[in-house]
Write an enzyme that holds these catalytic residues in place. Structure first.
Site, PDB file in Angstrom:
ATOM      1  CG  HIS A 172      20.494   1.647  29.855  1.00  0.00           C
ATOM      2  ND1 HIS A 172      19.538   2.196  29.030  1.00  0.00           N
ATOM      3  CD2 HIS A 172      20.198   2.068  31.112  1.00  0.00           C
ATOM      4  CE1 HIS A 172      18.695   2.917  29.762  1.00  0.00           C
ATOM      5  NE2 HIS A 172      19.074   2.860  31.016  1.00  0.00           N
ATOM      6  CG  LEU A 227      22.610   8.117  24.122  1.00  0.00           C
ATOM      7  CD1 LEU A 227      23.013   6.674  23.871  1.00  0.00           C
ATOM      8  CD2 LEU A 227      21.805   8.628  22.935  1.00  0.00           C
TER       9      LEU A 227
END
Ligand code: PAF
Length: 303
Positions: free
Chosen positions: A46, A197
């Site tokens: 992110h 991820l």
């Protein structure tokens, strides 16, 4: 020494508009707005989306991240209740990445009338791959993304390529509904061993975490065999995951770049995608990579 500034926290629509206006005004009033939509449980993947957002709008622009676990995209029996909610830690990630405003609304703020009566119909692509095992998922995703676009009014929105079907559908929605947003797909960030991820990786126990690497290995095997055609690429990938204890394969496919079935009549070399989804215990993981699709050589066709 880098300065870390705490982003403004906007729990409501009114606060969001006020905070975006305030940051814009401080920076001269002409900056573009970038949105990074998330469900929180933020990780370095992110953080990369947030850096991409800043690169797109520059120092005078406004970067907004949304943190909202959207109930509309979870089916019955899925992990809505146990989906990690880590707002304090998420705010720290946003601060490190220079996010200006964090929209973290309650469910009632996003869906004031309960479940919406008007939703975004995602079309046939939403019934395949993820949509096949998660009916209604992409209707929920596109509806909340459309709402976030309405609330934030971004010039640019950054999504990860890890959820490639989601990215493809968001692009399609923006094109089909003429929404004035530029959609950017940022490359997947990986662990050193190749595991993509994901906020859901934290559910894996140590054994499952070690095993999970077979997914990215399978995708790489597909790429390495792509010169023999899409079928051979898929078989090579399947050989890597098949019989791996603890991995229950949901799908492993090679597709055209827009996720259509590979067109076996085409004779050109072109960009496609290889995608995988599998369950490790109760955790469902996804991954994908771009792949160069070659026409199937005659020797492979007759195999
Ligand atoms: O990818 C996600 O985290 C979610 O699907 C999104 C785009 C934030 C919509 O809830």
């Amino acid at each position: 020494m880098t300065t870390v500034t705490t982003p403004a926290l906007a729990p409501t629509r009114a606060a969001l508009r006020a905070e975006i206006a305030a940051v814009r005004a401080q920076r001269g009033g002409a900056g573009r707005v970038a949105l990074v939509p998330t469900m929180g449980a933020l990780h370095v993947g992110h953080a990369a989306l947030m850096r991409e957002a800043r690169d797109r709008v520059g120092p005078d622009g406004v970067v907004v991240a949304s943190v909202f676990v959207n109930p509309l995209q979870f089916g019955q029996g899925e992990d809505l209740d146990r989906y990690p909610r880590t707002l304090e830690a998420d705010l720290a990630v946003c601060a490190e990445q220079g996010v200006d405003v964090v929209l973290a609304p309650a469910v009632e703020e996003v869906y004031p009338g309960g479940d919406p009566q008007v939703t975004v119909e995602p079309g046939p692509l939403a019934t395949l791959l993820e949509g096949a095992s998660r009916p209604g998922h992409f209707r929920g995703v596109l509806t909340v993304v459309a709402k976030l676009f309405g609330l934030v009014q971004p010039d640019v929105a950054v999504f990860g390529q890890k959820d490639f079907q989601q990215l493809t559908l968001v692009r399609r929605m923006v094109a089909d509904l003429c929404l004035p947003v530029e959609v950017v797909g940022a490359e997947t960030v990986r662990e050193p061993d190749g595991l993509a991820l994901s906020s859901r990786n934290r559910y894996l126990d140590p054994e499952q975490r070690r095993t999970a690497v077979v997914l990215s290995r399978a995708l790489h095997a597909a790429r390495e065999h792509a010169t023999y055609g899409a079928g051979a690429a898929r078989e090579a990938a399947l050989a890597v995951v098949a019989d791996t204890p603890g991995v229950e394969l949901d799908y492993l496919v090679v597709t055209e770049a827009d996720l259509a079935d590979v067109d076996g009549t085409r004779e050109d070399v072109r960009e496609g995608r290889v995608l995988v989804a599998a369950r490790l215990g109760a955790t469902r993981l996804l991954d994908n990579l771009p792949i160069t699709i070659h026409p199937t050589p005659p020797s492979e066709e007759s195999r």
